[in-house]
Design a protein around this motif. Structure first.
Motif, PDB file in Angstrom:
ATOM      1  N   GLN A 284       0.822  -1.207   0.000  1.00  0.00           N
ATOM      2  CA  GLN A 284       0.000   0.000   0.000  1.00  0.00           C
ATOM      3  C   GLN A 284       0.861   1.263   0.000  1.00  0.00           C
ATOM      4  O   GLN A 284       0.562   2.233  -0.696  1.00  0.00           O
ATOM      5  CB  GLN A 284      -0.933  -0.016   1.208  1.00  0.00           C
ATOM      6  CG  GLN A 284      -1.958  -1.147   1.157  1.00  0.00           C
ATOM      7  CD  GLN A 284      -2.872  -1.170   2.363  1.00  0.00           C
ATOM      8  OE1 GLN A 284      -2.970  -0.191   3.099  1.00  0.00           O
ATOM      9  NE2 GLN A 284      -3.545  -2.287   2.573  1.00  0.00           N
ATOM     10  N   GLU A 285       1.938   1.251   0.777  1.00  0.00           N
ATOM     11  CA  GLU A 285       2.803   2.429   0.831  1.00  0.00           C
ATOM     12  C   GLU A 285       3.514   2.660  -0.498  1.00  0.00           C
ATOM     13  O   GLU A 285       3.673   3.809  -0.936  1.00  0.00           O
ATOM     14  CB  GLU A 285       3.833   2.273   1.960  1.00  0.00           C
ATOM     15  CG  GLU A 285       3.240   2.302   3.357  1.00  0.00           C
ATOM     16  CD  GLU A 285       2.633   3.658   3.680  1.00  0.00           C
ATOM     17  OE1 GLU A 285       3.207   4.679   3.275  1.00  0.00           O
ATOM     18  OE2 GLU A 285       1.572   3.684   4.328  1.00  0.00           O
ATOM     19  N   MET A 286       3.954   1.593  -1.156  1.00  0.00           N
ATOM     20  CA  MET A 286       4.590   1.771  -2.460  1.00  0.00           C
ATOM     21  C   MET A 286       3.575   2.192  -3.518  1.00  0.00           C
ATOM     22  O   MET A 286       3.900   2.950  -4.436  1.00  0.00           O
ATOM     23  CB  MET A 286       5.279   0.467  -2.886  1.00  0.00           C
ATOM     24  CG  MET A 286       6.503   0.093  -2.063  1.00  0.00           C
ATOM     25  SD  MET A 286       7.756   1.402  -1.963  1.00  0.00           S
ATOM     26  CE  MET A 286       8.143   1.658  -3.686  1.00  0.00           C
ATOM     27  N   GLN A 484      -5.144  -6.791  14.358  1.00  0.00           N
ATOM     28  CA  GLN A 484      -4.867  -5.427  13.902  1.00  0.00           C
ATOM     29  C   GLN A 484      -3.397  -5.305  13.511  1.00  0.00           C
ATOM     30  O   GLN A 484      -2.511  -5.738  14.241  1.00  0.00           O
ATOM     31  CB  GLN A 484      -5.200  -4.417  14.997  1.00  0.00           C
ATOM     32  CG  GLN A 484      -5.114  -2.967  14.547  1.00  0.00           C
ATOM     33  CD  GLN A 484      -5.539  -2.018  15.654  1.00  0.00           C
ATOM     34  OE1 GLN A 484      -5.200  -2.214  16.817  1.00  0.00           O
ATOM     35  NE2 GLN A 484      -6.295  -0.985  15.307  1.00  0.00           N
ATOM     36  N   ILE A 485      -3.156  -4.713  12.345  1.00  0.00           N
ATOM     37  CA  ILE A 485      -1.785  -4.543  11.855  1.00  0.00           C
ATOM     38  C   ILE A 485      -1.135  -3.371  12.586  1.00  0.00           C
ATOM     39  O   ILE A 485      -1.696  -2.275  12.673  1.00  0.00           O
ATOM     40  CB  ILE A 485      -1.768  -4.293  10.340  1.00  0.00           C
ATOM     41  CG1 ILE A 485      -2.285  -5.529   9.598  1.00  0.00           C
ATOM     42  CG2 ILE A 485      -0.351  -3.967   9.863  1.00  0.00           C
ATOM     43  CD1 ILE A 485      -2.349  -5.354   8.100  1.00  0.00           C
ATOM     44  N   LEU A 486       0.060  -3.605  13.110  1.00  0.00           N
ATOM     45  CA  LEU A 486       0.839  -2.577  13.792  1.00  0.00           C
ATOM     46  C   LEU A 486       2.147  -2.391  13.040  1.00  0.00           C
ATOM     47  O   LEU A 486       2.756  -3.358  12.588  1.00  0.00           O
ATOM     48  CB  LEU A 486       1.112  -2.977  15.245  1.00  0.00           C
ATOM     49  CG  LEU A 486      -0.119  -3.287  16.104  1.00  0.00           C
ATOM     50  CD1 LEU A 486       0.299  -3.807  17.465  1.00  0.00           C
ATOM     51  CD2 LEU A 486      -0.994  -2.058  16.254  1.00  0.00           C
ATOM     52  N   TYR A 487       2.589  -1.142  12.925  1.00  0.00           N
ATOM     53  CA  TYR A 487       3.810  -0.888  12.182  1.00  0.00           C
ATOM     54  C   TYR A 487       4.501   0.348  12.739  1.00  0.00           C
ATOM     55  O   TYR A 487       3.906   1.137  13.493  1.00  0.00           O
ATOM     56  CB  TYR A 487       3.507  -0.705  10.695  1.00  0.00           C
ATOM     57  CG  TYR A 487       3.000   0.682  10.305  1.00  0.00           C
ATOM     58  CD1 TYR A 487       3.704   1.471   9.401  1.00  0.00           C
ATOM     59  CD2 TYR A 487       1.836   1.202  10.843  1.00  0.00           C
ATOM     60  CE1 TYR A 487       3.259   2.730   9.052  1.00  0.00           C
ATOM     61  CE2 TYR A 487       1.372   2.447  10.498  1.00  0.00           C
ATOM     62  CZ  TYR A 487       2.093   3.219   9.595  1.00  0.00           C
ATOM     63  OH  TYR A 487       1.647   4.467   9.258  1.00  0.00           O
ATOM     64  N   ASN A 488       5.760   0.501  12.391  1.00  0.00           N
ATOM     65  CA  ASN A 488       6.545   1.668  12.775  1.00  0.00           C
ATOM     66  C   ASN A 488       6.616   2.599  11.568  1.00  0.00           C
ATOM     67  O   ASN A 488       7.247   2.259  10.565  1.00  0.00           O
ATOM     68  CB  ASN A 488       7.950   1.237  13.207  1.00  0.00           C
ATOM     69  CG  ASN A 488       8.773   2.392  13.754  1.00  0.00           C
ATOM     70  OD1 ASN A 488       8.727   3.501  13.219  1.00  0.00           O
ATOM     71  ND2 ASN A 488       9.506   2.150  14.823  1.00  0.00           N
ATOM     72  N   PRO A 489       5.964   3.758  11.599  1.00  0.00           N
ATOM     73  CA  PRO A 489       5.951   4.650  10.433  1.00  0.00           C
ATOM     74  C   PRO A 489       7.341   5.058   9.981  1.00  0.00           C
ATOM     75  O   PRO A 489       7.611   5.170   8.785  1.00  0.00           O
ATOM     76  CB  PRO A 489       5.134   5.854  10.915  1.00  0.00           C
ATOM     77  CG  PRO A 489       4.335   5.343  12.066  1.00  0.00           C
ATOM     78  CD  PRO A 489       5.172   4.302  12.714  1.00  0.00           C
ATOM     79  N   THR A 497      11.093   4.696   0.947  1.00  0.00           N
ATOM     80  CA  THR A 497      11.881   5.755   0.307  1.00  0.00           C
ATOM     81  C   THR A 497      13.140   5.187  -0.317  1.00  0.00           C
ATOM     82  O   THR A 497      13.544   5.583  -1.420  1.00  0.00           O
ATOM     83  CB  THR A 497      12.242   6.839   1.332  1.00  0.00           C
ATOM     84  OG1 THR A 497      11.036   7.400   1.875  1.00  0.00           O
ATOM     85  CG2 THR A 497      13.062   7.942   0.691  1.00  0.00           C
ATOM     86  N   LEU A 498      13.772   4.249   0.375  1.00  0.00           N
ATOM     87  CA  LEU A 498      14.977   3.613  -0.156  1.00  0.00           C
ATOM     88  C   LEU A 498      14.670   2.866  -1.447  1.00  0.00           C
ATOM     89  O   LEU A 498      15.402   2.976  -2.442  1.00  0.00           O
ATOM     90  CB  LEU A 498      15.535   2.654   0.896  1.00  0.00           C
ATOM     91  CG  LEU A 498      16.933   2.080   0.666  1.00  0.00           C
ATOM     92  CD1 LEU A 498      17.958   3.191   0.584  1.00  0.00           C
ATOM     93  CD2 LEU A 498      17.278   1.124   1.796  1.00  0.00           C
ATOM     94  N   VAL A 499      13.580   2.118  -1.462  1.00  0.00           N
ATOM     95  CA  VAL A 499      13.198   1.372  -2.662  1.00  0.00           C
ATOM     96  C   VAL A 499      12.822   2.328  -3.788  1.00  0.00           C
ATOM     97  O   VAL A 499      13.208   2.126  -4.951  1.00  0.00           O
ATOM     98  CB  VAL A 499      12.034   0.414  -2.350  1.00  0.00           C
ATOM     99  CG1 VAL A 499      11.523  -0.256  -3.622  1.00  0.00           C
ATOM    100  CG2 VAL A 499      12.473  -0.647  -1.343  1.00  0.00           C
TER     101      VAL A 499
END
Length: 533
Positions: A284-286, A484-489, A497-499
């Protein structure tokens, strides 16, 4: 009456298939002994139960958990050391070492572990290699505000002392203490600034922790947030050449128009396949960065068909569906067929590297936490048995298949694993003309794995790049809790960003003249030709 003395303790949350006695032994430097042990009982029927074991006053170096019961299965949901201030050090399932015919299987993304055994007196041995001291993060802004708050107090104290001494006729003794250089308005400005800074700091903490419903991760120093972004994804499927059905999903931002670059994201060794939390968040982020992202379930994972359903031998090296997915992706009308990249995480990095290097449709390759030290791990009996039982567990969980067919023996499985070892790709990556490759690992991964990948990347020729994600684990600080999905922003922003930058830099898939120059300089003045992993 003196207050009760607080104590450190081991917290075990587990469930057993039948009533099981759990006895914990502690080693404080002189080995395990009956004097330093605690015994309690778990109820049967897989009812979750929390048990607290008091720790000795001296530092514990190792602990041993013994199981005694008629059953042969215990699910360890949580295992942690807690000190007197309720500061927790979680013992991760992959840190548990096998002993006496025990099979330790990680069964879900919440970090629980399934312990099964065939022999009596099963045991799990845990090395406690870190203390119970917690680190405190200090904010420079809060320190600055504290200084501002302390200043008016010091000045007012100085004035009070001067006035008190003046009333006692000792003015000449502390005359130098009078703050003659400061006026009342300066004090007021400092106080106002301190209040403003404290209010801003408090608002920032509220927005980060309360407003975004953040949680503190198990390791105590990473903030993870609930991932609630509303996003559309399209489910689809395609077939391998042998007719096996492969499940897939496509992610694309709603506001994109025309043909866009594409990424194929390949999952690791998780039963959920493409629906493992990391791949949902990353896809989703990409997609929000302007890519069409396609994820797939390898054969035998997720919703794809089982390659072991019949007695006819099938290819299970993950490359067949990877090639089929690239072809399918290139034929989509929304995709720029000459701008396709492949991202492989963990197990998925093997087919990403092999197929990505060979396919004319792939422009660039990204490897996130690829399998490392494969030869070493799979020739170590406990690790080899762990992955073999894990492969059985995936088939049982996904398809209800207890065993593999006769043609897929443990020897065939081991041979296919060793054949996919990334060390076999060294000659290709040492040549002066290959697809651009980005190597990524996490700072919290094992030091031996990071050293291997750093050395491997150093031996490779350009175009290549090696990066380590700051304070990231193998799954890039993405997990799930209670569905629930947990993530570190911050970690996810680093990764995406690196990709994205690497993709833009190497989208043509052809080395630039500067890459040839760097290869020549690296060969002449570097040490890569003398380095071995």
């Amino acid at each position: 009456m003196s207050p009760p003395k607080q104590e450190s303790y081991l917290l075990l949350q587990a469930a057993a298939d039948s009533p099981t006695v759990v006895q914990v032994f502690f080693d404080t430097g002189s080995g395990f002994s009956e004097q330093v042990s605690v015994k309690q009982q778990l109820r049967g029927g897989f009812q979750s139960q929390s048990i607290r074991y008091s720790l000795p006053s001296t530092r514990v170096r190792k602990l041993r958990v013994d199981f005694e019961g008629k059953g042969n299965q215990v699910n360890i949901e949580h295992l942690a050391l807690v000190d007197t201030k309720d500061e927790v050090v979680v013992i991760e399932p992959d840190k548990l070492k096998e002993l006496r015919d025990i099979n330790l299987l990680t069964v879900d993304s919440k970090g629980s572990a399934l312990v099964t055994w065939q022999q009596p007196d099963p045991q799990v041995l845990v090395n406690v290699n870190r203390s119970l001291l917690s680190s405190i993060a200090v904010s420079p802004g809060l320190v600055f505000a504290l200084v501002f708050m302390m200043y008016p107090l010091v000045v007012f104290q100085s004035r009070f002392s001067w006035n008190l001494a003046n009333m006692r006729g000792q003015r000449e003794v502390i005359l130098s203490a009078r703050p003659t250089l400061w006026k009342l308005w300066a004090h007021c400005v400092c106080i106002v600034l301190a209040i403003v800074i404290w209010c801003c700091a408090g608002l920032y903490c509220w927005l980060e922790v309360v407003g975004k419903k953040s949680l503190i991760g198990d390791q105590g120093n990473q903030v993870i947030q609930a991932y609630k972004k509303d996003f559309d994804r399209q489910a689809l499927s395609f077939q391998r050449k042998d007719g096996l059905k492969i499940s897939a999903r496509v992610y694309r931002a709603k506001d994109t128009k025309g043909k866009i670059p594409a990424l194929l994201l390949l999952h690791g060794n998780y039963p959920a396949g493409q629906m493992f939390p990391l791949y949902q968040v990353m896809a989703q982020e990409m997609a929000l960065k302007g890519y069409l992202v396609m994820t797939i379930d390898f054969a035998g994972y997720g919703h794809s068909e089982d390659p072991f359903a019949g007695e006819v031998a099938r290819r299970v090296d993950l490359e067949v569906e990877t090639r089929a997915a690239i072809t399918y992706l290139a034929d989509l009308p929304l995709v720029k067929s000459d701008q396709i990249g492949v991202i492989g995480h963990s197990m998925g990095a093997d087919p990403a590297l092999r197929v990505g290097m060979e396919s004319d449709q792939v422009s660039t390759v990204v490897l996130v936490g690829p399998p490392r030290r494969v030869w070493e791990r799979f020739h170590y009996p406990p690790d080899r048995d762990f992955f073999w039982h894990w492969a059985h567990h995936i088939g049982q969980q996904q398809y209800g298949r207890a065993t593999f067919p006769d043609w897929y023996t443990k020897e065939v499985w081991l041979e296919s694993i060793l054949a996919r070892d990334m060390v076999h790709m060294r000659p290709k990556l040492r040549s002066w003309h290959h697809k651009p490759v980005l190597f990524i690992d996490g700072q919290r991964e094992p030091a031996a794995d990071k050293n291997f990948l750093r050395c491997y990347a150093k031996e490779s020729s350009f175009p290549k790049k090696y990066k380590t994600l700051y304070k990231a684990d193998h799954n890039c600080n993405v997990s799930a809790r209670n569905g629930q999905i947990l993530y570190n922003p911050s970690t996810m922003e680093q990764l995406t960003t690196l990709v994205d930058n690497w993709y833009v830099e190497t989208v043509t898939g052809k080395p630039r003249w500067s890459d040839y120059l760097r290869n020549i300089l690296d060969w002449l003045f570097g040490m890569t030709r003398f380095t071995t992993c």
